[in-house]
Every structure is written in C-alpha cells, then in structure tokens.
Scaffold this motif. Structure first.
Motif, PDB file in Angstrom:
ATOM      1  N   PHE A   1      17.420  44.004   6.423  1.00 24.70           N
ATOM      2  CA  PHE A   1      15.990  43.777   6.661  1.00 24.70           C
ATOM      3  C   PHE A   1      15.744  42.458   7.383  1.00 24.70           C
ATOM      4  O   PHE A   1      14.932  42.367   8.282  1.00 24.70           O
ATOM      5  N   GLU A   2      16.491  41.440   6.957  1.00 19.21           N
ATOM      6  CA  GLU A   2      16.218  40.089   7.484  1.00 19.21           C
ATOM      7  C   GLU A   2      16.454  40.011   8.991  1.00 19.21           C
ATOM      8  O   GLU A   2      15.788  39.271   9.696  1.00 19.21           O
ATOM      9  N   LYS A   3      17.410  40.825   9.459  1.00 15.07           N
ATOM     10  CA  LYS A   3      17.733  40.815  10.897  1.00 15.07           C
ATOM     11  C   LYS A   3      16.486  41.137  11.739  1.00 15.07           C
ATOM     12  O   LYS A   3      16.321  40.635  12.845  1.00 15.07           O
ATOM     13  N   TYR A   4      15.616  42.003  11.199  1.00 17.54           N
ATOM     14  CA  TYR A   4      14.476  42.437  12.004  1.00 17.54           C
ATOM     15  C   TYR A   4      13.128  41.884  11.535  1.00 17.54           C
ATOM     16  O   TYR A   4      12.119  42.109  12.183  1.00 17.54           O
ATOM     17  N   LEU A   5      13.126  41.187  10.405  1.00 21.99           N
ATOM     18  CA  LEU A   5      11.844  40.631   9.933  1.00 21.99           C
ATOM     19  C   LEU A   5      11.667  39.171  10.330  1.00 21.99           C
ATOM     20  O   LEU A   5      10.559  38.651  10.330  1.00 21.99           O
ATOM     21  N   GLY A   6      12.769  38.509  10.634  1.00 17.80           N
ATOM     22  CA  GLY A   6      12.712  37.082  10.927  1.00 17.80           C
ATOM     23  C   GLY A   6      12.139  36.775  12.309  1.00 17.80           C
ATOM     24  O   GLY A   6      11.850  37.678  13.103  1.00 17.80           O
ATOM     25  N   ALA A   7      11.982  35.468  12.588  1.00 20.61           N
ATOM     26  CA  ALA A   7      11.483  35.036  13.901  1.00 20.61           C
ATOM     27  C   ALA A   7      12.503  35.393  14.981  1.00 20.61           C
ATOM     28  O   ALA A   7      13.699  35.463  14.715  1.00 20.61           O
ATOM     29  N   ILE A   8      12.019  35.616  16.192  1.00 22.62           N
ATOM     30  CA  ILE A   8      12.906  35.966  17.309  1.00 22.62           C
ATOM     31  C   ILE A   8      12.851  34.818  18.322  1.00 22.62           C
ATOM     32  O   ILE A   8      11.769  34.302  18.626  1.00 22.62           O
ATOM     33  N   GLU A   9      14.024  34.447  18.819  1.00 24.90           N
ATOM     34  CA  GLU A   9      14.086  33.394  19.851  1.00 24.90           C
ATOM     35  C   GLU A   9      13.341  33.871  21.096  1.00 24.90           C
ATOM     36  O   GLU A   9      13.574  35.006  21.559  1.00 24.90           O
ATOM     37  N   ILE A  10      12.508  33.024  21.644  1.00 30.26           N
ATOM     38  CA  ILE A  10      11.661  33.452  22.768  1.00 30.26           C
ATOM     39  C   ILE A  10      12.481  33.841  24.013  1.00 30.26           C
ATOM     40  O   ILE A  10      12.046  34.673  24.811  1.00 30.26           O
ATOM     41  N   GLU A  11      13.676  33.269  24.166  1.00 29.77           N
ATOM     42  CA  GLU A  11      14.455  33.578  25.367  1.00 29.77           C
ATOM     43  C   GLU A  11      15.291  34.851  25.216  1.00 29.77           C
ATOM     44  O   GLU A  11      15.862  35.348  26.183  1.00 29.77           O
ATOM     45  N   ASN A  12      15.378  35.395  24.005  1.00 35.85           N
ATOM     46  CA  ASN A  12      16.206  36.592  23.784  1.00 35.85           C
ATOM     47  C   ASN A  12      15.681  37.816  24.527  1.00 35.85           C
ATOM     48  O   ASN A  12      14.470  37.968  24.684  1.00 35.85           O
ATOM     49  N   THR A  13      16.610  38.671  24.942  1.00 32.84           N
ATOM     50  CA  THR A  13      16.187  39.982  25.456  1.00 32.84           C
ATOM     51  C   THR A  13      15.766  40.787  24.236  1.00 32.84           C
ATOM     52  O   THR A  13      16.441  40.788  23.204  1.00 32.84           O
ATOM     53  N   LEU A  14      14.642  41.457  24.341  1.00 32.75           N
ATOM     54  CA  LEU A  14      14.134  42.198  23.188  1.00 32.75           C
ATOM     55  C   LEU A  14      14.564  43.665  23.287  1.00 32.75           C
ATOM     56  O   LEU A  14      14.636  44.219  24.393  1.00 32.75           O
ATOM     57  N   PRO A  15      14.821  44.304  22.145  1.00 35.32           N
ATOM     58  CA  PRO A  15      15.298  45.694  22.184  1.00 35.32           C
ATOM     59  C   PRO A  15      14.376  46.617  22.973  1.00 35.32           C
ATOM     60  O   PRO A  15      14.821  47.578  23.583  1.00 35.32           O
ATOM     61  N   TRP A  16      13.069  46.327  22.940  1.00 31.88           N
ATOM     62  CA  TRP A  16      12.083  47.209  23.571  1.00 31.88           C
ATOM     63  C   TRP A  16      11.721  46.787  25.004  1.00 31.88           C
ATOM     64  O   TRP A  16      10.811  47.338  25.601  1.00 31.88           O
ATOM     65  N   ASP A  17      12.455  45.817  25.534  1.00 32.10           N
ATOM     66  CA  ASP A  17      12.158  45.349  26.900  1.00 32.10           C
ATOM     67  C   ASP A  17      12.358  46.443  27.957  1.00 32.10           C
ATOM     68  O   ASP A  17      11.868  46.325  29.074  1.00 32.10           O
ATOM     69  N   PHE A  18      13.108  47.504  27.596  1.00 33.01           N
ATOM     70  CA  PHE A  18      13.367  48.546  28.604  1.00 33.01           C
ATOM     71  C   PHE A  18      12.105  49.386  28.894  1.00 33.01           C
ATOM     72  O   PHE A  18      12.066  50.140  29.850  1.00 33.01           O
ATOM     73  N   ILE A  19      11.081  49.231  28.048  1.00 29.15           N
ATOM     74  CA  ILE A  19       9.837  49.978  28.299  1.00 29.15           C
ATOM     75  C   ILE A  19       8.906  49.103  29.133  1.00 29.15           C
ATOM     76  O   ILE A  19       8.564  47.993  28.723  1.00 29.15           O
ATOM     77  N   ASP A  20       8.548  49.621  30.283  1.00 30.03           N
ATOM     78  CA  ASP A  20       7.695  48.861  31.189  1.00 30.03           C
ATOM     79  C   ASP A  20       6.235  49.293  30.999  1.00 30.03           C
ATOM     80  O   ASP A  20       5.839  50.370  31.438  1.00 30.03           O
ATOM     81  N   HIS A  21       5.478  48.419  30.329  1.00 30.60           N
ATOM     82  CA  HIS A  21       4.052  48.727  30.109  1.00 30.60           C
ATOM     83  C   HIS A  21       3.178  48.096  31.191  1.00 30.60           C
ATOM     84  O   HIS A  21       1.956  48.164  31.112  1.00 30.60           O
TER      85      HIS A  21
ATOM     86  N   ARG B   1       3.246  36.154  30.622  1.00 31.19           N
ATOM     87  CA  ARG B   1       1.888  36.008  30.069  1.00 31.19           C
ATOM     88  C   ARG B   1       1.935  36.038  28.537  1.00 31.19           C
ATOM     89  O   ARG B   1       1.304  35.236  27.863  1.00 31.19           O
ATOM     90  N   LEU B   2       2.742  36.964  27.998  1.00 29.26           N
ATOM     91  CA  LEU B   2       2.850  37.037  26.534  1.00 29.26           C
ATOM     92  C   LEU B   2       3.419  35.733  25.988  1.00 29.26           C
ATOM     93  O   LEU B   2       2.963  35.226  24.963  1.00 29.26           O
ATOM     94  N   LYS B   3       4.421  35.199  26.688  1.00 28.02           N
ATOM     95  CA  LYS B   3       5.039  33.942  26.230  1.00 28.02           C
ATOM     96  C   LYS B   3       4.011  32.821  26.202  1.00 28.02           C
ATOM     97  O   LYS B   3       3.957  32.028  25.270  1.00 28.02           O
ATOM     98  N   LYS B   4       3.172  32.780  27.250  1.00 26.24           N
ATOM     99  CA  LYS B   4       2.151  31.715  27.316  1.00 26.24           C
ATOM    100  C   LYS B   4       1.188  31.857  26.138  1.00 26.24           C
ATOM    101  O   LYS B   4       0.784  30.876  25.520  1.00 26.24           O
ATOM    102  N   GLU B   5       0.837  33.097  25.825  1.00 25.64           N
ATOM    103  CA  GLU B   5      -0.093  33.309  24.707  1.00 25.64           C
ATOM    104  C   GLU B   5       0.565  32.942  23.384  1.00 25.64           C
ATOM    105  O   GLU B   5      -0.080  32.429  22.479  1.00 25.64           O
ATOM    106  N   TYR B   6       1.858  33.232  23.287  1.00 28.68           N
ATOM    107  CA  TYR B   6       2.594  32.871  22.072  1.00 28.68           C
ATOM    108  C   TYR B   6       2.600  31.354  21.911  1.00 28.68           C
ATOM    109  O   TYR B   6       2.354  30.818  20.831  1.00 28.68           O
TER     110      TYR B   6
ATOM    111  N   PRO C   1       1.743  39.305  21.995  1.00 30.44           N
ATOM    112  CA  PRO C   1       2.150  37.897  22.046  1.00 30.44           C
ATOM    113  C   PRO C   1       2.670  37.399  20.696  1.00 30.44           C
ATOM    114  O   PRO C   1       3.215  36.319  20.594  1.00 30.44           O
ATOM    115  N   MET C   2       2.505  38.199  19.649  1.00 33.30           N
ATOM    116  CA  MET C   2       2.985  37.783  18.327  1.00 33.30           C
ATOM    117  C   MET C   2       4.358  38.358  18.012  1.00 33.30           C
ATOM    118  O   MET C   2       4.866  38.179  16.903  1.00 33.30           O
ATOM    119  N   GLN C   3       4.964  39.059  18.969  1.00 34.03           N
ATOM    120  CA  GLN C   3       6.221  39.768  18.691  1.00 34.03           C
ATOM    121  C   GLN C   3       7.372  38.846  18.277  1.00 34.03           C
ATOM    122  O   GLN C   3       8.320  39.285  17.642  1.00 34.03           O
TER     123      GLN C   3
END
Ligand code: SF4
Length: 473
Positions: A427-447, A453-458, A358-360
C-alpha cells in the motif's frame, strides 16, 4: 419495472454484446454513457446488446433475457468507480470472449486491471462504439483511436462533440429516481486542483438549448453535468422543464452560482439542496482552488430558509496543511447551516490525490510522512463522528480502509492486480508522496494538458502553505 428497453430477439448468426456495469442497477441505469452505448449497438443489424448488473443474477446473466454471459461474443465493461474493479474482475475472469473496458477510471489509469481485459477505450466512445463492437479479435481493434491494448506507448484520449441529445432512454428506478437524464454539458470551466474532471473531460462543452429533447412519459428530469450551474443558459433550461410541469433536479449546484430566483425554481420540486464546499477553511479553499467561501455557504443557507427542509454538504479531509482546527471549522459551518435551515447532512471523504491533477504528487493523508497522515486522518474521522453526534449533524462517512484501497487502485501499477487474487500488496508504495521529476505510470495517456502546468499548480500549493506558515509537518 423498466420502461423503453430495446426488445430485440436473438437469432442465429447475430453477434451478442454484453454491456457490464459491475455495480448495482440503480447506478447503472442512471449512467447516460451506458444508455448511449446500449442504443447505438442495438440499432445495428446483426448485433444485439444486453445489460449485466452486479445485483441482477449476480452479474452473470443478462437483465433482458437471463442469457448467461458466456453465450455472448463480446463484453464491454463500464468502470465508474475503482471499488467496482473487484466485481468487474470476478466477471471478466469467467468470460472467455473479447473484453473491453471504458469509463472514467480507465481514462485515469487502467494499469491495475490491465491483465484482465483485452483492450481499453480511453475517452468518450460515441464516435467509435459501432466500429469497436464489430471487432472479432484484438487485432481488429488496433488502430481505432482511443484503443489501448497494452502495446501502444501513448494513447490520445478521445472526446466527442455534444450534438443532439438522445431522445430515447430506458426509464428505471435509478439514483435520481424514475427520471429522464438530461445531459447539458461535459467537462468543466473551473480549475479545482483536486478534481480530475477538467483534465479527462476537456474541453468544457455545453449542449445547446435547441439540442435538448422533448421529454415524455416521466415526471422528473435530472440535469447532468459536472457543474451544471455554469451552463450559460442553466436557468432557462430549468425554467423550460419546470414550466412544463416536470420536477427538475440538477446533479449538483455551486454555492456561488445560486440566487433567490434559482432557489425558488428548484424548491418547487425538491425539499433538499446539495452543495459541495469541500472545505470550510479559507486557507484550504485557496489550496483546492474551489473558490467557495464560508460566507457563500451561509448565504445559500439563509436564502434556503423556508424553501428547503435540509441541506446536504460535501467535504474533504486529509488536505495538505490541514489542522484539527480546519476540521472543526467544517463542523461549525454545518452547525450554522443547521441552525438556519433546520436539518443538515454532511458527507466527509478523505482526499484521494488523483492522477492527472495538480495534486497527483501528494501523499494520501496530506502529510509528508504517510503513516502520520493516515494516523491523523483516523483521529480526524473520530473527531467528526463525535462532534456530529453532539451537534445533531447527520453524517455520511465510509471507512478509512475503503479510501486507502480506492487510492491504491487509482494510483497503482500492474502489480496492484495482486489485490484481486487475495495477495498482499504494498500500500505504501502507492499512497506516499511522489517525486515531481518521476515518470508517472499514467503518463502514457495523453489528455492534452501540459504536465508543466500541473507542476506549476502543485508548486503553488506549497507557496500558499509556506506563506501561511502552515507547512506540512
Ligand atoms: S470540482 Fe466541480 S467545479 Fe471543480 S473542477 Fe471539478 S467539476 Fe468543476
């Protein structure tokens, strides 16, 4: 000197599999996944598996026979830490056979190293390893559950049932000393918001006491699980092995799961105790959802007095809403523990907002403005060093740059691979805050978790911050 390795002689037409741990032997031999794969492959007719460690022949010849890596047909890499990528890439670039990587880093996000491997295995590989090693070409891997070759749009992470524990292990001088590694559980029932374990090793599973093996030839048993004290029969397990004369050491214990009886059992065979409060501040503890209070730690210290010589405490800094006062609270807590027990060592690491937690979406350093967060982290680390010297607290803290690199390798995309070619990366591209609505690079992995739920916790983190008037500035 090792005890119990597989002695299998090479002969013509036998397929050679290299098992590569791109870090030191001491860590590799303490990794049960590596041990499992090693035995599972060597059990097969027509295959031989040998190990490669970064500090044995520089990672280019096998430990067992000194055979050069290039004589092998297939290489399996175990990636446990992002900083191991540098050595892994160096080795992978010089190997022309089929290369497959697995391990927790791959389960989180393999994109920064994608171009150096033919395929990745996303998950726990016990059920598929014997099928995977039969592959001769990438095409042979396609369709095996958990395999990601880069063509798949989505990959479902694989988990295994925890059945009988392996009976046979190689005993070497590992991270826990010369010992038998006893895995009692995988996954975690807790909900710490910073931790990736509950996502990538779900569902939580416990090994039944009757599935644990008889241990021979060693004096020590290391109990392995993300949160071993949560095992419903934890005390029975510890008692079972200590009563047989073994020295027993759990990989970690939770301060709120400790009582006099458990400490008494553990103190029979160890003179130090390790706890991970993560923070000493009540507000930050609520944000992390670690649920260990300041008092829990002091109460364990009181119970440890006279039983242990030293307590080691793990903390994180760079949390959202964290002030310098919160950092000073860490030092106050450690100092109190020192006064009670005699010696205290603290390990302090900046939080890496890991994918799948939830902190991603948070920035590294915990401030909206990345530069402010990093500057403040630098100052906080300086303050910690100064105060530790003044208060006689032993300190373990790596350089800030190391954590920045780790964070980028954890959160990055394919362009991050330039770092392995000694080219500049953003470095800044990947260290900064990420918009919550963005598709994330790792979204293709289904855990198997729900992103909602993660968004709610965030959002809950922000609610806590706002209600505490501790808004990130
Ligand atoms: S930090 Fe420890 S207790 Fe919390 S979820 Fe992770 S493994 Fe479990």
């Amino acid at each position: 000197m090792e005890f119990n390795p597989f002695v299998k002689k090479y002969s013509k037409n036998v397929k050679r599999v290299a098992l590569v741990y791109p870090n030191r032997y001491v860590g590799g031999i303490s990794n049960l996944g590596m041990q499992y794969i090693y035995f599972a492959i060597n059990e097969l007719e027509g295959l031989i598996c040998e190990r490669f460690y970064a500090d044995v022949f520089d990672g280019f010849r096998s430990l067992e026979s000194g055979t050069p890596l290039n004589k092998f047909d297939l290489a399996l890499f175990s990636l446990q830490y992002e900083l191991d990528y540098f050595k892994a890439v160096e080795i992978a670039k010089k190997f022309s056979g089929l290369k497959i990587a697995g391990g927790p880093c791959v389960m989180i996000n393999p994109l920064p190293i994608k171009k150096y491997f033919d395929a990745f295995f996303i998950g726990e590989c016990e059920d598929y390893i014997q099928e995977i090693v039969k592959a001769k070409r990438i095409e042979d891997l396609e369709g095996i559950p958990g395999i990601y070759t880069g063509k798949e749009d989505k990959v479902k992470r694989i988990h295994s049932e925890l059945g009988k524990h392996i009976e046979r292990e190689i005993i070497g001088d590992g991270a826990y000393g010369r010992c038998f590694l006893l895995e009692i559980g995988r996954g975690c029932i807790r909900k710490c918001r910073f931790c990736v374990v509950r996502q990538i090793y779900s569902p939580p599973r416990w090994r039944k006491i009757e599935d644990l093996p008889e241990v021979k030839y060693v004096e020590k048993v290391a109990i392995i699980a993300p949160s071993p004290t949560d095992h419903p029969q934890f005390k029975e397990i510890v008692e079972r092995y200590t009563s047989l004369g073994f020295q027993v050491s759990p990989s970690s214990i939770r301060a709120d799961a400790v009582d006099e009886e458990l400490l008494e059992i553990l103190s029979r065979t160890s003179n130090s105790l390790t706890l991970a409060p993560e923070t000493a501040s009540e507000k930050l503890s609520e944000i992390l959802q670690k649920n260990i209070s300041f008092e829990d730690i002091i109460s364990v210290a009181e119970m440890s007095k006279g039983r242990f010589e030293k307590i080691k405490l793990y903390y994180m800094i760079g949390l959202p809403g964290e002030s310098f006062e919160d950092v000073l609270q860490i030092l106050d807590q450690a100092e109190k523990v020192k006064k009670i027990v005699g010696r205290v060592e603290i390990s302090v690491n900046p939080l890496i907002p890991k994918p799948h937690t939830p902190m991603q979406w948070l920035p590294f350093g915990g401030k909206v403005e990345l530069r402010d967060g990093i500057d403040e982290l630098r100052k906080k680390m300086k303050l910690i060093k100064k105060e530790c010297r003044k208060r006689g607290i032993e300190l373990q803290m790596e350089s800030l740059k190391e954590f920045e690199v780790q964070a980028v390798l954890s959160r990055g995309e394919e362009d991050v691979s330039k770092i392995f070619e000694r080219q500049k990366i953003d470095f800044e591209k990947y260290l900064g805050a990420i918009e919550i609505e963005n598709t994330l690079p790792w979204d293709f992995i289904d855990h198997g978790y729900s992103k909602e739920r993660l968004k709610k916790e965030y959002e809950k983190i922000w609610e806590i911050l706002n209600s505490e008037a501790g808004n990130i500035k």
